[in-house]
Design an enzyme around this catalytic site. Sequence first.
Site, PDB file in Angstrom:
ATOM      1  CB  SER A 124      -0.870  -0.015   1.261  1.00 22.84           C
ATOM      2  OG  SER A 124      -1.502   1.224   1.434  1.00 22.84           O
ATOM      3  CE1 TYR A 148      -3.320  -2.782   5.529  1.00 23.49           C
ATOM      4  CE2 TYR A 148      -3.114  -0.435   5.027  1.00 23.49           C
ATOM      5  CZ  TYR A 148      -3.312  -1.738   4.611  1.00 23.49           C
ATOM      6  OH  TYR A 148      -3.492  -1.999   3.280  1.00 23.49           O
ATOM      7  CE  LYS A 152      -1.091  -4.643   3.345  1.00 22.12           C
ATOM      8  NZ  LYS A 152      -1.378  -5.907   2.676  1.00 22.12           N
TER       9      LYS A 152
HETATM   10  P1  NAD Z   1     -10.799  -7.092   1.474  1.00 22.76           P
HETATM   11  O1  NAD Z   1     -10.978  -7.136   2.951  1.00 22.76           O
HETATM   12  O2  NAD Z   1     -11.988  -6.815   0.625  1.00 22.76           O
HETATM   13  O3  NAD Z   1     -10.151  -8.462   0.972  1.00 22.76           O
HETATM   14  C1  NAD Z   1      -9.281  -9.225   1.759  1.00 22.76           C
HETATM   15  C2  NAD Z   1      -9.767 -10.651   1.686  1.00 22.76           C
HETATM   16  O4  NAD Z   1      -8.894 -11.463   2.497  1.00 22.76           O
HETATM   17  C3  NAD Z   1     -11.181 -10.829   2.244  1.00 22.76           C
HETATM   18  O5  NAD Z   1     -11.938 -11.600   1.325  1.00 22.76           O
HETATM   19  C4  NAD Z   1     -10.974 -11.574   3.543  1.00 22.76           C
HETATM   20  O6  NAD Z   1     -12.064 -12.434   3.853  1.00 22.76           O
HETATM   21  C5  NAD Z   1      -9.694 -12.335   3.281  1.00 22.76           C
HETATM   22  N1  NAD Z   1      -8.917 -12.639   4.473  1.00 22.76           N
HETATM   23  C6  NAD Z   1      -8.629 -11.830   5.518  1.00 22.76           C
HETATM   24  N2  NAD Z   1      -7.882 -12.487   6.423  1.00 22.76           N
HETATM   25  C7  NAD Z   1      -7.687 -13.736   5.927  1.00 22.76           C
HETATM   26  C8  NAD Z   1      -7.000 -14.887   6.412  1.00 22.76           C
HETATM   27  N3  NAD Z   1      -6.363 -14.873   7.587  1.00 22.76           N
HETATM   28  N4  NAD Z   1      -6.988 -15.990   5.646  1.00 22.76           N
HETATM   29  C9  NAD Z   1      -7.640 -16.009   4.451  1.00 22.76           C
HETATM   30  N5  NAD Z   1      -8.308 -14.963   3.957  1.00 22.76           N
HETATM   31  C10 NAD Z   1      -8.335 -13.839   4.695  1.00 22.76           C
HETATM   32  O7  NAD Z   1      -9.641  -6.053   1.183  1.00 22.76           O
HETATM   33  P2  NAD Z   1      -9.126  -5.499  -0.210  1.00 22.76           P
HETATM   34  O8  NAD Z   1      -9.485  -4.065  -0.282  1.00 22.76           O
HETATM   35  O9  NAD Z   1      -9.530  -6.402  -1.307  1.00 22.76           O
HETATM   36  O10 NAD Z   1      -7.556  -5.564   0.025  1.00 22.76           O
HETATM   37  C11 NAD Z   1      -6.778  -6.641  -0.451  1.00 22.76           C
HETATM   38  C12 NAD Z   1      -5.324  -6.393  -0.104  1.00 22.76           C
HETATM   39  O11 NAD Z   1      -4.907  -5.168  -0.665  1.00 22.76           O
HETATM   40  C13 NAD Z   1      -5.063  -6.271   1.407  1.00 22.76           C
HETATM   41  O12 NAD Z   1      -3.840  -6.908   1.694  1.00 22.76           O
HETATM   42  C14 NAD Z   1      -4.957  -4.783   1.625  1.00 22.76           C
HETATM   43  O13 NAD Z   1      -4.141  -4.488   2.732  1.00 22.76           O
HETATM   44  C15 NAD Z   1      -4.330  -4.325   0.314  1.00 22.76           C
HETATM   45  N6  NAD Z   1      -4.635  -2.923  -0.008  1.00 22.76           N
HETATM   46  C16 NAD Z   1      -5.935  -2.524  -0.144  1.00 22.76           C
HETATM   47  C17 NAD Z   1      -6.221  -1.188  -0.442  1.00 22.76           C
HETATM   48  C18 NAD Z   1      -7.630  -0.720  -0.590  1.00 22.76           C
HETATM   49  O14 NAD Z   1      -7.847   0.502  -0.644  1.00 22.76           O
HETATM   50  N7  NAD Z   1      -8.632  -1.560  -0.706  1.00 22.76           N
HETATM   51  C19 NAD Z   1      -5.163  -0.271  -0.596  1.00 22.76           C
HETATM   52  C20 NAD Z   1      -3.857  -0.725  -0.463  1.00 22.76           C
HETATM   53  C21 NAD Z   1      -3.614  -2.062  -0.185  1.00 22.76           C
HETATM   54  C1  UD1 Z   2      -7.221   5.266   3.712  1.00 22.46           C
HETATM   55  C2  UD1 Z   2      -6.216   4.699   4.672  1.00 22.46           C
HETATM   56  C3  UD1 Z   2      -5.012   4.180   3.872  1.00 22.46           C
HETATM   57  C4  UD1 Z   2      -5.459   3.180   2.820  1.00 22.46           C
HETATM   58  C5  UD1 Z   2      -6.479   3.876   1.917  1.00 22.46           C
HETATM   59  C6  UD1 Z   2      -7.010   2.993   0.824  1.00 22.46           C
HETATM   60  C7  UD1 Z   2      -6.530   6.049   6.699  1.00 22.46           C
HETATM   61  C8  UD1 Z   2      -5.931   7.084   7.599  1.00 22.46           C
HETATM   62  N1  UD1 Z   2      -5.819   5.742   5.602  1.00 22.46           N
HETATM   63  O1  UD1 Z   2      -6.555   6.316   3.090  1.00 22.46           O
HETATM   64  O2  UD1 Z   2      -4.064   3.578   4.711  1.00 22.46           O
HETATM   65  O3  UD1 Z   2      -4.349   2.741   2.060  1.00 22.46           O
HETATM   66  O4  UD1 Z   2      -7.576   4.318   2.736  1.00 22.46           O
HETATM   67  O5  UD1 Z   2      -7.807   1.994   1.371  1.00 22.46           O
HETATM   68  O6  UD1 Z   2      -7.576   5.483   6.967  1.00 22.46           O
HETATM   69  N2  UD1 Z   2     -12.726  11.550   3.272  1.00 22.46           N
HETATM   70  C9  UD1 Z   2     -13.716  12.426   3.647  1.00 22.46           C
HETATM   71  N3  UD1 Z   2     -14.885  11.916   4.135  1.00 22.46           N
HETATM   72  C10 UD1 Z   2     -15.100  10.576   4.273  1.00 22.46           C
HETATM   73  C11 UD1 Z   2     -14.081   9.687   3.882  1.00 22.46           C
HETATM   74  C12 UD1 Z   2     -12.901  10.206   3.398  1.00 22.46           C
HETATM   75  O7  UD1 Z   2     -13.559  13.631   3.545  1.00 22.46           O
HETATM   76  O8  UD1 Z   2     -16.178  10.174   4.756  1.00 22.46           O
HETATM   77  C13 UD1 Z   2     -11.482  12.104   2.714  1.00 22.46           C
HETATM   78  C14 UD1 Z   2     -10.247  11.751   3.513  1.00 22.46           C
HETATM   79  O9  UD1 Z   2     -10.022  12.687   4.544  1.00 22.46           O
HETATM   80  C15 UD1 Z   2      -9.172  11.770   2.422  1.00 22.46           C
HETATM   81  C16 UD1 Z   2      -9.928  11.301   1.168  1.00 22.46           C
HETATM   82  O10 UD1 Z   2     -11.297  11.530   1.440  1.00 22.46           O
HETATM   83  O11 UD1 Z   2      -8.710  13.070   2.196  1.00 22.46           O
HETATM   84  C17 UD1 Z   2      -9.722   9.825   0.864  1.00 22.46           C
HETATM   85  O12 UD1 Z   2     -10.028   9.078   2.026  1.00 22.46           O
HETATM   86  P1  UD1 Z   2     -10.007   7.482   2.026  1.00 22.46           P
HETATM   87  O13 UD1 Z   2     -10.834   6.960   0.922  1.00 22.46           O
HETATM   88  O14 UD1 Z   2     -10.341   7.029   3.413  1.00 22.46           O
HETATM   89  O15 UD1 Z   2      -8.500   7.121   1.655  1.00 22.46           O
HETATM   90  P2  UD1 Z   2      -7.117   7.546   2.387  1.00 22.46           P
HETATM   91  O16 UD1 Z   2      -7.334   8.585   3.396  1.00 22.46           O
HETATM   92  O17 UD1 Z   2      -6.133   7.827   1.323  1.00 22.46           O
END
Ligand code: NAD
Ligand code: UD1
Length: 337
Positions: A124, A148, A152
Amino acid sequence: MTVLVTGGAGYIGSHVVAALARAGMRALVLDDFSNSSRAVMPRLERLAGTHVPLVEGDVRDATLLRDTFARHPISAVVHCAGLKAVGESGERPLAYWDVNVNGSFRLAEVMGEAGVATLVFSSSATVYGQPERLPVDESAPLKPASVYGRTKRTVEDFLRDLAASNANWRIAILRYFNPAGAHPSALIGEAPRGRPNNLVPFLCRTAAGEFPELSIFGTDYPTPDGTGIRDYLHVDDLAEGHVAALRYLADHAGALTLNLGMGRGFSVLEVVAAFERACGRSVTKSFAPRRDGDIACVYADPARAQRVLGWSTSRDLDAICADAWRWQAAGGGYEKG
Ligand code: NAD
Ligand code: UD1
């Protein structure tokens, strides 16, 4: 080629499974459904046009992993399983370190035993914290500000150590910026449980009438309109980045670390305006104080991914909002199966 997708039922993993199918690759999902729904599986099969096998269980379970590698012809792994809520990570550090770090250790250990050396890891942009220079490239110092983010960074360090120890490993560490949107079919998308933390899912639920208003967290940031700036990328572009990474790893050893982002930032107000255009309604907004732990501005320099993988985003903010809204309008979840 069968690709094991851990967390393949989740938001990003499910889009990776769909992108693998579009690229003619077979996927096998491993998920414990701790943050996803079993109802995603038939939808993935519709999108893939084929059976998508499922292993239900925990990525920390070495016995289950050994059995999975013994039973399936796995040639590569995309490791998405993990816990991802920044706020919760401070309250449950044990769970975050155990699932994210031990889960990755167990997986790499069993991959080593099974002779499977190709791994794509979901990292991330949160590992950067607030970067000193923008756009942020992969050489920027890592200063994660949450439990978190530190899990990572630790897994990243571990994977680079692994690749340095043995030239067989082929590892891509992908630093996602802000994935958003949904598959245009509206069959799969982001289905957060409870009150969404992230901006686009919260906008979707507010426009659908589930919440009375969107709170805009902070209007006094040193940005042109005072609201936070992020690099949003369409989840299908992100998913295709995994396919590009797997193709690259097919003939490159070592560990590669890449930003996946659009390469430009949008403010909260810009996202709200794009979303209102996409859904054709206006969303009630209120101005609220800054959210704890938030940074002002971050966006990617995605040049390395473009140069090395030939990957860049092709869907813009309007497409992100249109697809997010289509998914919301279709129910925004998996409850109906
Ligand atoms: P998500 O929660 O939708 O998906 C994660 C999946 O992993 C879920 O289906 C959950 O049931 C499964 N899971 C959790 N713990 C587990 C375990 N111990 N064993 C097996 N399965 C397990 O999240 P996502 O948004 O799809 O994120 C996927 C990956 O990407 C994560 O590692 C997250 O940290 C990373 N990531 C996500 C974002 C984002 O904004 N969504 C941003 C940066 C990185
Ligand atoms: C969050 C996580 C980050 C993660 C990312 C993607 C935190 C502090 N950071 O980041 O680690 O990688 O999500 O999953 O949680 N906002 C509003 N109102 C809302 C929601 C968000 O104003 O109800 C604003 C936030 O202040 C920010 C922007 O929208 O400026 C994006 O927010 P968000 O979608 O939560 O992503 P990140 O803050 O980048």
